[in-house]
Design a protein around this motif. Structure first.
Motif, PDB file in Angstrom:
ATOM      1  N   ASP A 285      11.887  81.801  66.193  1.00  0.00           N
ATOM      2  CA  ASP A 285      12.873  81.510  65.150  1.00  0.00           C
ATOM      3  C   ASP A 285      14.119  82.373  65.304  1.00  0.00           C
ATOM      4  O   ASP A 285      15.245  81.890  65.200  1.00  0.00           O
ATOM      5  N   SER A 286      13.940  83.662  65.560  1.00  0.00           N
ATOM      6  CA  SER A 286      15.108  84.540  65.707  1.00  0.00           C
ATOM      7  C   SER A 286      15.873  84.212  66.978  1.00  0.00           C
ATOM      8  O   SER A 286      17.105  84.286  67.002  1.00  0.00           O
ATOM      9  N   LEU A 287      15.181  83.818  68.039  1.00  0.00           N
ATOM     10  CA  LEU A 287      15.868  83.427  69.261  1.00  0.00           C
ATOM     11  C   LEU A 287      16.708  82.174  69.040  1.00  0.00           C
ATOM     12  O   LEU A 287      17.838  82.074  69.528  1.00  0.00           O
TER      13      LEU A 287
ATOM     14  N   ARG B 170      18.046  81.203  66.205  1.00  0.00           N
ATOM     15  CA  ARG B 170      19.204  81.575  65.388  1.00  0.00           C
ATOM     16  C   ARG B 170      20.273  82.260  66.237  1.00  0.00           C
ATOM     17  O   ARG B 170      21.460  81.990  66.093  1.00  0.00           O
ATOM     18  N   GLU B 171      19.853  83.143  67.145  1.00  0.00           N
ATOM     19  CA  GLU B 171      20.815  83.831  68.000  1.00  0.00           C
ATOM     20  C   GLU B 171      21.552  82.845  68.896  1.00  0.00           C
ATOM     21  O   GLU B 171      22.757  82.954  69.106  1.00  0.00           O
ATOM     22  N   LEU B 172      20.832  81.862  69.433  1.00  0.00           N
ATOM     23  CA  LEU B 172      21.465  80.885  70.308  1.00  0.00           C
ATOM     24  C   LEU B 172      22.456  80.016  69.546  1.00  0.00           C
ATOM     25  O   LEU B 172      23.515  79.678  70.063  1.00  0.00           O
ATOM     26  N   HIS B 173      22.136  79.663  68.319  1.00  0.00           N
ATOM     27  CA  HIS B 173      23.051  78.835  67.522  1.00  0.00           C
ATOM     28  C   HIS B 173      24.301  79.615  67.138  1.00  0.00           C
ATOM     29  O   HIS B 173      25.382  79.048  67.051  1.00  0.00           O
ATOM     30  N   HIS B 174      24.175  80.916  66.936  1.00  0.00           N
ATOM     31  CA  HIS B 174      25.339  81.733  66.571  1.00  0.00           C
ATOM     32  C   HIS B 174      26.264  81.951  67.762  1.00  0.00           C
ATOM     33  O   HIS B 174      27.458  82.132  67.604  1.00  0.00           O
ATOM     34  N   GLU B 175      25.702  81.938  68.986  1.00  0.00           N
ATOM     35  CA  GLU B 175      26.517  82.148  70.173  1.00  0.00           C
ATOM     36  C   GLU B 175      27.368  80.934  70.494  1.00  0.00           C
ATOM     37  O   GLU B 175      28.422  81.047  71.095  1.00  0.00           O
ATOM     38  N   ASN B 176      26.906  79.752  70.131  1.00  0.00           N
ATOM     39  CA  ASN B 176      27.623  78.514  70.501  1.00  0.00           C
ATOM     40  C   ASN B 176      28.754  78.257  69.587  1.00  0.00           C
ATOM     41  O   ASN B 176      29.121  78.347  68.628  1.00  0.00           O
TER      42      ASN B 176
END
Length: 53
Positions: free
Chosen positions: A43-45, A47-53
């Motif tokens: 889940d945290s991974l 979220r991190e990927l969505h914030h980077e895009n």
């Protein structure tokens, strides 16, 4: 009837033990195959990927 209930209870205990052992074996195999013993929080991974895009 009591014998049937005892049989079902014993069957459920055996099934639980087998499922637990197989789950641990699969988890260990995944860890060894990936070469890591880290616990991944998917889940945290995500979220991190969505914030980077």
């Amino acid at each position: 009837m009591t014998g049937l209930l005892i049989g079902v209870a014993v069957w459920m205990v055996c099934a639980t033990v087998v499922a637990t052992v197989l789950g641990r074996v699969a988890h260990r195999g995944d860890s060894e195959e990936l070469g890591s013993t880290l616990e991944w929080n998917v889940d945290s991974l995500d979220r991190e990927l969505h914030h980077e895009n």
